[in-house]
Design a protein around this motif. Sequence first.
Motif, PDB file in Angstrom:
ATOM      1  N   LYS A  26      -7.067  34.083 -10.429  1.00 38.67           N
ATOM      2  CA  LYS A  26      -6.825  32.727 -10.967  1.00 38.67           C
ATOM      3  C   LYS A  26      -5.374  32.276 -10.815  1.00 38.67           C
ATOM      4  O   LYS A  26      -4.888  31.456 -11.583  1.00 38.67           O
ATOM      5  N   ARG A  27      -4.680  32.866  -9.830  1.00 40.68           N
ATOM      6  CA  ARG A  27      -3.289  32.486  -9.606  1.00 40.68           C
ATOM      7  C   ARG A  27      -3.051  32.357  -8.098  1.00 40.68           C
ATOM      8  O   ARG A  27      -3.377  33.267  -7.334  1.00 40.68           O
ATOM      9  N   THR A  91      -8.063  23.309 -14.758  1.00 45.66           N
ATOM     10  CA  THR A  91      -9.123  24.294 -14.503  1.00 45.66           C
ATOM     11  C   THR A  91      -8.787  25.679 -15.070  1.00 45.66           C
ATOM     12  O   THR A  91      -9.603  26.591 -15.015  1.00 45.66           O
ATOM     13  N   TYR A  93      -6.453  27.555 -13.738  1.00 48.39           N
ATOM     14  CA  TYR A  93      -5.824  28.290 -12.647  1.00 48.39           C
ATOM     15  C   TYR A  93      -4.323  27.980 -12.623  1.00 48.39           C
ATOM     16  O   TYR A  93      -3.913  26.866 -12.968  1.00 48.39           O
ATOM     17  N   ILE A 201     -11.760  27.088  -5.647  1.00 52.18           N
ATOM     18  CA  ILE A 201     -12.548  27.604  -6.779  1.00 52.18           C
ATOM     19  C   ILE A 201     -14.045  27.558  -6.441  1.00 52.18           C
ATOM     20  O   ILE A 201     -14.782  28.514  -6.693  1.00 52.18           O
ATOM     21  N   GLU A 204     -14.806  30.552  -4.158  1.00 53.17           N
ATOM     22  CA  GLU A 204     -14.312  31.907  -4.447  1.00 53.17           C
ATOM     23  C   GLU A 204     -15.392  32.981  -4.302  1.00 53.17           C
ATOM     24  O   GLU A 204     -15.105  34.104  -3.915  1.00 53.17           O
TER      25      GLU A 204
END
Length: 292
Positions: A26-27, A91, A93, A201, A204
Amino acid sequence: MKITNKTNLPKPIEDMAKSEYSYTPKRYSVTSLLKSTRQLLLTRRHNNEIEQDCADMIWMLFGQAVHKVLEEKGEGAELCKEEKLTVVLDTGYTISGILDLYNLDTGEVTDYKTASIWKVMFKDYSDWEKQGMMYAWLLHKNGFPCNKAVFYAILKDWSKAEAKRKHDYPQQSVVRVEFDVNDESLAEIDRFINEKMDEVIANENAPDDQLPMCSEEDRWNSGNTYAVMKKGRKTAMRVLNSKEKALEWREENGGDYIEERKGEDKRCKDYCACCEFCSYWQETYKTEDKGE
Ligand code: SF4
């Protein structure tokens, strides 16, 4: 990433190449957003399987060395160096970026690049502009002013002799390129980041071969060409960039038929670390790569 040392380069070079960049869920870094979604996700997913030889990474290592030296010089109250900034999107992120240099007084963010002379000759700066705007966006979101993104390109293949010979050749081995930051460019980059992250996203968990296809631009495709051919002759009479021009040329000069030649995907062939895991590369270039 698996680092090999096929040419037996000194250990410090090998160790530098091995300094691992680890991905955090998430980065995403701003530089990773410059890649196509397919390239970005394949690189992250297969990081531990991707093999690279340190000899092929030498210019990247040279770039790191330049950063390291400059990082240690010229501290001033108004200057921030190697500052890490993050922004959390709606989100959840995180977008992160490390600034080479930021001047709080002038509102200028600076990035150092090692580049080829062709980048400057062709003024091919769209990726730098996007990167600079993303740094400005990070600064603004963290409450710091930024009105200019400046790049210093250190030209690794610059030639003094060429500089004397050609007037349009860069006259110094370092070139400054700058981009103005304004409300419009910030709104545009905000849109780009959010749309890009929505696509990332959404994909993913998509299987490798179902990731969105890289565009011709992403693949650095050289563009199709059209050859005017004559029966019984192997070589083209003339090669043109569009079918219309080829037809026009044949009309005036003769020739029997037009042969369409597919443009080459320069990035896929030579500059995409995750290519082995990409279905497009497997279908298009794998046989060629193995010399079969
Ligand atoms: S090999 Fe080409 S199509 Fe595949 S991810 Fe790399 S750049 Fe994109």
